[in-house]
Design an enzyme around this catalytic site. Structure first.
Site, PDB file in Angstrom:
ATOM      1  N   GLY B 184      41.261  46.903  41.703  1.00  0.00           N
ATOM      2  CA  GLY B 184      41.233  45.447  41.845  1.00  0.00           C
ATOM      3  C   GLY B 184      41.780  44.747  40.605  1.00  0.00           C
ATOM      4  N   ASP B 185      41.428  45.244  39.436  1.00  0.00           N
ATOM      5  CA  ASP B 185      41.974  44.687  38.203  1.00  0.00           C
ATOM      6  C   ASP B 185      43.501  44.814  38.174  1.00  0.00           C
ATOM      7  OD1 ASP B 185      39.811  43.818  36.343  1.00  0.00           O
ATOM      8  OD2 ASP B 185      39.110  45.861  36.599  1.00  0.00           O
ATOM      9  N   SER B 186      43.992  45.997  38.493  1.00  0.00           N
ATOM     10  CA  SER B 186      45.433  46.232  38.390  1.00  0.00           C
ATOM     11  C   SER B 186      46.202  45.384  39.394  1.00  0.00           C
ATOM     12  CB  SER B 186      45.751  47.716  38.607  1.00  0.00           C
ATOM     13  OG  SER B 186      45.130  48.506  37.609  1.00  0.00           O
ATOM     14  N   GLY B 189      46.352  41.886  38.130  1.00  0.00           N
ATOM     15  CA  GLY B 189      47.337  41.798  37.058  1.00  0.00           C
ATOM     16  C   GLY B 189      48.751  41.765  37.597  1.00  0.00           C
ATOM     17  N   LEU B 219      40.366  38.071  40.931  1.00  0.00           N
ATOM     18  CA  LEU B 219      40.315  39.490  41.266  1.00  0.00           C
ATOM     19  C   LEU B 219      39.841  39.697  42.704  1.00  0.00           C
ATOM     20  CD1 LEU B 219      39.077  41.880  38.579  1.00  0.00           C
ATOM     21  CD2 LEU B 219      38.752  42.437  40.964  1.00  0.00           C
TER      22      LEU B 219
END
Lengths: 416, 416
Positions: B184-186, B189, B219
């Site tokens: 989810g972070d990636s 980003g 996110l």
């Protein structure tokens, strides 16, 4: 700040859209290229989806009340849909006319297929030297696997994600799970959309190099690029990263725990102060002084016992109650959301991420909102997934200047 | 085509890089904003990472031979790293000087934090009216959850991915798995990097609107945007999408199956001709005429029995042998790759997606290649994750024109 942005979201036409003025052709099918194209269309690009006369197969995917796919309503939204037989000379001529009037093209044929049709990058660039082309494929445009059939699940397996999506290794380990959506396809599509914007920026800015670039996006590699420290840790230490189920290898407790009503709650309680509060909440205030659980390293080593103690508390509560208690103790947590939770979540609703839209073919329907959200831009769900060839007249007539008689002839010849 | 592209990959300096000329400031920590920044840096942007004096905590994450994180070597690559105390007046002055010379800024503070530091978008735009700002957060810059602590796992849970990453519902259902990386972070980003390129394109092109935009990337929403037909199917039909383990709800057989050597092979054999070949391969050529398995709908209904039959064959073979046999029968399949498989795969190697790089701090180290791949562009792993403040002199001295004496004073004051 908060108020200003909330207001901006309500204003529908304060300014244009971030991708106003960008025209992109999609020759895509299934998920990867069409998802990347949708992301561009959602931000305002004039996205022209070129389909064979029987349409993209995804129009028949998922649930279909009255024979119409609900997924397609989202997947095809904000696109102008034209039909085209790429195997016919007339169809190819129309495509090249479109190419001349476009900034970029995104496709996900199997490598070599566009060339076989006589529509390789050299041909497209002969017609429009500035065209940016994004080619999405399973394994990339070269290399020993380039001709293999590509499937999202295989890309996820080869990218390293699938092995990690499992319970920890052991005798009763179930098969690694698919995460439930075609995540590798969507990520490859997003990379392609990003690559297109990077390339048109360099082409179009005042001091840019003016070059047209052809991007080569592989599904496997898109997945592999998100694997964090996995590769260098293997190269240096020989460490083969292992699946860890609901947990994380380096911190505890953090996992999903069952509730009395058959749901799951996620609890991230691995810092010392949070763990202390969690221990008190579950009625075991001495846990942080238990040598098995004193400090993160000890907790990781004894995570199975620790997770069992926490689960022993969560199963005595319904999910909503557990979340309230955890929130009261300031322990980061969330219910594991089903779509029903997503659809009613106040944060999603306030940020317009769950929207009721009128689909002319399906009636009122829920759509997810636009990501990334661009405050102040005009709203961008302009229309839902259109019918096959819905924009043939508009595109071939108005944009390319074909006469009604020419359109009739193209139809009669089966070219559109 | 294949040869031409293979050649292009070898040429290191045929042309510049797609993001040459773009300068971006990262005020990021952990994963989301730094991952988006890395994607920009990999394509050639001049990426200036601003860190507190003790550095981004991710410098201490994962395996650390000699106290140096291998993950950081990848996560920090191609970035120029400067230190800055944003709580000091001198530090903020340096940041605003940087802002004046940059195209964009990406940050992932908790919403409101930049404003508290006196560095909200209004302040940044007063100094550089053209600055594009991408704000990455757990839940977005407004709404009832904006002040909550954000964790990747919680974003994945609320985005709907975690519920689906599980075996099918049942009495022995294990907890839903984390997919093994902070997906989810990636993805958030990557959306931020895409949004930045969209915004600078509209700002910089000849006919653009010239506006600076501030993007708001959550996110949770980044994850939720990838959930395909899940939301409209719920809205219309009340259908709550369920986890399906290694399989897919609408097709069979497609799953991961265990092998004699303890590995998993993925088999996608759900079309009629492929299923016929698979049945013959596993010694049960009559399966397609068995009423339980005649046609996809019957196979989906009896998928547990079918998967058991296939697994009964796979467990008698080592993974490599099973894959060879499946390939011989033209049945799409792949071993579920561990990192060891990724690191030695001929396709990844030929496409330079697994590269041995010299890290001045760590020695030889494996890095994943660049995604999206831009054939013809100069190679783009220019350097590995630098030390804290490695570029202070270069940036503050050469770019911002501070004298050695001024730099000494800033250091003495603890501002850098």
């Amino acid at each position: 700040m908060q108020e200003e942005q909330a207001d901006a979201r309500v204003v529908e036409s304060q300014q244009g859209r971030v991708l106003d003025g960008l025209r992109v052709i999609e020759i895509g099918h299934f998920i990867a290229a069409p998802f990347g194209a949708r992301v561009l269309a959602d931000l305002g690009a004039d996205l022209i989806k070129v389909e064979p006369l029987d349409g993209d197969p995804v129009r028949q995917w998922g649930e279909q009340p009255d024979g119409r796919s609900l997924w397609w309503s989202v997947h095809g939204r904000n696109k102008r849909c034209v039909t085209l037989d790429l195997k016919s000379a007339e169809g190819r001529a129309l495509l090249l006319d479109l190419v001349e009037k476009s900034d970029a093209l995104i496709e996900n044929f199997r490598p070599g297929q566009l060339e076989k049709l006589g529509l390789g990058p050299d041909v497209l660039h002969a017609r429009n030297p500035g065209l940016v082309i994004a080619r999405v494929s399973g394994y990339g445009q070269n290399g020993p696997y380039r001709d293999r059939a590509a499937f999202g699940v295989i890309g996820e397996a080869m990218g390293g994600l699938r092995y990690l999506s499992n319970q920890p290794p052991g005798p009763d380990q179930p098969p690694p799970v698919r995460v439930g959506v075609s995540i590798g396809d969507s990520i490859a599509g997003l990379y392609a959309a990003f690559g297109i914007m990077a390339a048109v920026w360099q082409r179009d800015r005042a001091k840019g190099d003016g070059k047209a670039r052809t991007l080569d996006v592989a599904l496997t590699e898109s997945m592999f690029s998100m694997m964090e420290g996995m590769l260098p840790e293997y190269g240096r230490l020989g460490k083969i990263k292992q699946p860890t189920g609901g947990g994380i290898a380096t911190a505890a407790p953090t996992n999903a725990y069952p509730t009395a009503d058959g749901e799951w709650v996620l609890i991230a309680g691995n810092s010392e102060p949070i763990f202390g509060r969690l221990a008190t909440l579950i009625g075991m205030p001495d846990l942080p002084r238990d040598p098995r659980f004193a400090g993160n390293a000890a907790r990781v080593a004894n995570v199975v016992a620790l997770d069992a103690l926490i689960a022993g508390w969560t199963v005595r509560h319904d999910a909503a109650e557990a979340i309230e208690l955890l929130k009261g103790a300031d322990v980061p947590s969330s219910k594991i959301y089903t779509v029903a939770d997503c659809a009613t979540d106040p944060q999603y609703l306030e940020r317009d991420m769950v929207r009721e839209i009128e689909d002319p073919l399906l009636g009122p329907i829920l759509h997810p909102g636009i990501v990334p959200y661009v405050p102040g831009d005009a709203a961008s769900i302009r229309w839902t997934g259109p019918e096959i060839g819905a924009h043939n007249d508009e595109i071939y007539g108005e944009l390319l200047g074909r006469s009604p008689e020419q359109l009739d002839a193209l139809r009669a010849a089966g070219a559109i």
